[in-house]
Write a protein that holds these residues in place. Structure first.
Motif, PDB file in Angstrom:
ATOM      1  N   UNK A   4      86.658  93.563  75.082  1.00  0.00           N
ATOM      2  CA  UNK A   4      88.104  93.502  75.124  1.00  0.00           C
ATOM      3  C   UNK A   4      88.571  94.635  74.217  1.00  0.00           C
ATOM      4  N   UNK A   5      89.187  95.662  74.823  1.00  0.00           N
ATOM      5  CA  UNK A   5      89.577  96.826  74.028  1.00  0.00           C
ATOM      6  C   UNK A   5      91.089  96.841  73.839  1.00  0.00           C
ATOM      7  N   UNK A   6      91.487  97.224  72.646  1.00  0.00           N
ATOM      8  CA  UNK A   6      92.906  97.325  72.314  1.00  0.00           C
ATOM      9  C   UNK A   6      93.159  98.692  71.704  1.00  0.00           C
ATOM     10  N   UNK A   7      94.120  99.401  72.291  1.00  0.00           N
ATOM     11  CA  UNK A   7      94.513 100.701  71.732  1.00  0.00           C
ATOM     12  C   UNK A   7      95.338 100.434  70.481  1.00  0.00           C
ATOM     13  N   UNK A   8      94.968 101.058  69.375  1.00  0.00           N
ATOM     14  CA  UNK A   8      95.626 100.789  68.098  1.00  0.00           C
ATOM     15  C   UNK A   8      96.049 102.073  67.404  1.00  0.00           C
ATOM     16  N   UNK A   9      97.047 101.929  66.544  1.00  0.00           N
ATOM     17  CA  UNK A   9      97.414 103.045  65.673  1.00  0.00           C
ATOM     18  C   UNK A   9      96.659 102.938  64.348  1.00  0.00           C
ATOM     19  N   UNK A  10      96.203 101.719  64.026  1.00  0.00           N
ATOM     20  CA  UNK A  10      95.343 101.496  62.868  1.00  0.00           C
ATOM     21  C   UNK A  10      94.752 100.102  62.951  1.00  0.00           C
ATOM     22  N   UNK A  11      93.605  99.919  62.319  1.00  0.00           N
ATOM     23  CA  UNK A  11      92.956  98.602  62.305  1.00  0.00           C
ATOM     24  C   UNK A  11      91.933  98.547  61.186  1.00  0.00           C
ATOM     25  N   UNK A  12      91.671  97.334  60.715  1.00  0.00           N
ATOM     26  CA  UNK A  12      90.616  97.141  59.722  1.00  0.00           C
ATOM     27  C   UNK A  12      90.067  95.731  59.837  1.00  0.00           C
ATOM     28  N   UNK A  13      88.866  95.557  59.329  1.00  0.00           N
ATOM     29  CA  UNK A  13      88.229  94.245  59.312  1.00  0.00           C
ATOM     30  C   UNK A  13      87.670  94.013  57.909  1.00  0.00           C
ATOM     31  N   UNK A 116      78.648 110.203  70.225  1.00  0.00           N
ATOM     32  CA  UNK A 116      79.519 111.036  69.405  1.00  0.00           C
ATOM     33  C   UNK A 116      80.819 110.386  68.979  1.00  0.00           C
ATOM     34  N   UNK A 117      80.973 109.091  69.240  1.00  0.00           N
ATOM     35  CA  UNK A 117      82.195 108.406  68.843  1.00  0.00           C
ATOM     36  C   UNK A 117      82.094 107.967  67.385  1.00  0.00           C
ATOM     37  N   UNK A 118      83.144 108.252  66.622  1.00  0.00           N
ATOM     38  CA  UNK A 118      83.211 107.754  65.253  1.00  0.00           C
ATOM     39  C   UNK A 118      83.366 106.246  65.350  1.00  0.00           C
ATOM     40  N   UNK A 119      82.393 105.512  64.809  1.00  0.00           N
ATOM     41  CA  UNK A 119      82.341 104.069  65.026  1.00  0.00           C
ATOM     42  C   UNK A 119      82.213 103.315  63.711  1.00  0.00           C
ATOM     43  N   UNK A 120      83.165 102.416  63.475  1.00  0.00           N
ATOM     44  CA  UNK A 120      83.132 101.492  62.347  1.00  0.00           C
ATOM     45  C   UNK A 120      82.836 100.102  62.918  1.00  0.00           C
ATOM     46  N   UNK A 121      82.406  99.187  62.072  1.00  0.00           N
ATOM     47  CA  UNK A 121      82.059  97.853  62.569  1.00  0.00           C
ATOM     48  C   UNK A 121      82.548  96.752  61.636  1.00  0.00           C
ATOM     49  N   UNK A 122      82.539  95.564  62.198  1.00  0.00           N
ATOM     50  CA  UNK A 122      82.695  94.359  61.400  1.00  0.00           C
ATOM     51  C   UNK A 122      81.329  93.952  60.904  1.00  0.00           C
ATOM     52  N   UNK A 123      81.149  92.675  60.582  1.00  0.00           N
ATOM     53  CA  UNK A 123      79.856  92.156  60.140  1.00  0.00           C
ATOM     54  C   UNK A 123      79.465  91.039  61.096  1.00  0.00           C
ATOM     55  N   UNK A 124      78.375  91.228  61.811  1.00  0.00           N
ATOM     56  CA  UNK A 124      77.958  90.273  62.828  1.00  0.00           C
ATOM     57  C   UNK A 124      77.825  88.867  62.244  1.00  0.00           C
ATOM     58  N   UNK A 125      78.405  87.899  62.928  1.00  0.00           N
ATOM     59  CA  UNK A 125      78.263  86.499  62.558  1.00  0.00           C
ATOM     60  C   UNK A 125      79.108  86.041  61.386  1.00  0.00           C
ATOM     61  N   UNK A 126      79.840  86.957  60.778  1.00  0.00           N
ATOM     62  CA  UNK A 126      80.646  86.594  59.609  1.00  0.00           C
ATOM     63  C   UNK A 126      82.018  86.076  60.030  1.00  0.00           C
ATOM     64  N   UNK A 127      82.672  85.383  59.117  1.00  0.00           N
ATOM     65  CA  UNK A 127      84.062  84.988  59.307  1.00  0.00           C
ATOM     66  C   UNK A 127      84.894  86.192  58.909  1.00  0.00           C
ATOM     67  N   UNK A 128      85.382  86.928  59.903  1.00  0.00           N
ATOM     68  CA  UNK A 128      86.078  88.191  59.667  1.00  0.00           C
ATOM     69  C   UNK A 128      87.577  88.026  59.822  1.00  0.00           C
ATOM     70  N   UNK A 129      88.302  88.845  59.116  1.00  0.00           N
ATOM     71  CA  UNK A 129      89.749  88.966  59.261  1.00  0.00           C
ATOM     72  C   UNK A 129      90.004  90.347  59.845  1.00  0.00           C
ATOM     73  N   UNK A 130      90.569  90.366  61.036  1.00  0.00           N
ATOM     74  CA  UNK A 130      90.832  91.621  61.732  1.00  0.00           C
ATOM     75  C   UNK A 130      92.333  91.849  61.756  1.00  0.00           C
ATOM     76  N   UNK A 131      92.750  92.972  61.223  1.00  0.00           N
ATOM     77  CA  UNK A 131      94.158  93.362  61.241  1.00  0.00           C
ATOM     78  C   UNK A 131      94.287  94.613  62.096  1.00  0.00           C
ATOM     79  N   UNK A 132      95.273  94.591  62.988  1.00  0.00           N
ATOM     80  CA  UNK A 132      95.447  95.763  63.839  1.00  0.00           C
ATOM     81  C   UNK A 132      96.894  95.909  64.242  1.00  0.00           C
TER      82      UNK A 132
END
Length: 144
Positions: A4-13, A116-132
Motif C-alpha cells: 500500500x503506497x502513499x505519496x508523501x511530502x514527509x514521513x517518519x517512523x 538505487x532507491x534511497x530507502x529507510x525502514x521501520x522495525x519489523x515486528x515492532x509497535x511503530x508510530x508512523x507519521x506522514x
C-alpha cells in the motif's frame, strides 16, 4: 505480496520514541507478506513500487516515478494487509506468513536499495508510530 503506497511530502517512523526512519518527499510503503510469497514476488514488487508513476510532471500529470521525482522510500512492515475481512466483524490472519515475512521484508528492502532507491525502514515486528503527510492524497494498492 502487497504494497500500500502513499505519496508523501514527509514521513517518519518511531519505535519507543526513537526514529528508525524518516524521509522527505517520497513514498511510504506499507508492506504485507502473504503465504506463498517468494523472493521473486519481493523483487517484482520492489520494481513495481519504484517504477510506479505517481508524481506530477511539469504539466501536472502523474508521469514520474519516485526516483525521477528525487524522492525516497520509507518501507514499513504491516501484517494486517494480509487480513481476510470478508466474513464477520473480526479480521482473520490465516493468509499471513509470519515464518517468511521478516526475511521477505528484508529481501524487498534490499531490492529497493539495489535498484538505487534511497530507502529507510521501520522495525519489523515492532509497535511503530508512523507519521506522514499524504500528498494529494495519493494512495495505491499494489500486489504481485
Amino acid at each position: 505480496m502487497i504494497a500500500l503506497i502513499q505519496r508523501v511530502s514527509e514521513a517518519n517512523v518511531t519505535v519507543d520514541g526513537v526514529s528508525t526512519g524518516a524521509i522527505g518527499k517520497g513514498l511510504v510503503v506499507l508492506l504485507g507478506v502473504e503465504k506463498g510469497d517468494t523472493e521473486t514476488h519481493a523483487a517484482k514488487l520492489a520494481h513495481k513500487v519504484g517504477g510506479y508513476r505517481v508524481f506530477e510532471d511539469d504539466a501536472g500529470k502523474m508521469n514520474l516515478n519516485v526516483s525521477q521525482a528525487s524522492g525516497e522510500l520509507l518501507v514499513v512492515s504491516q501484517f494486517t494487509l494480509a487480513a481476510n475481512t470478508t466474513k464477520g466483524m473480526r479480521p482473520s490472519f490465516s493468509g499471513a506468513s509470519p515464518q517468511e515475512a521478516e526475511r521477505l521484508y528484508e529481501v524487498f528492502c534490499q531490492a529497493c536499495r539495489q535498484t538505487g532507491f534511497k530507502t529507510q525502514t521501520g522495525q519489523f515486528g515492532a509497535d511503530m508510530k508512523v507519521c506522514l503527510v499524504n500528498d494529494g492524497p495519493v494512495t495505491f494498492w499494489l500486489q504481485v
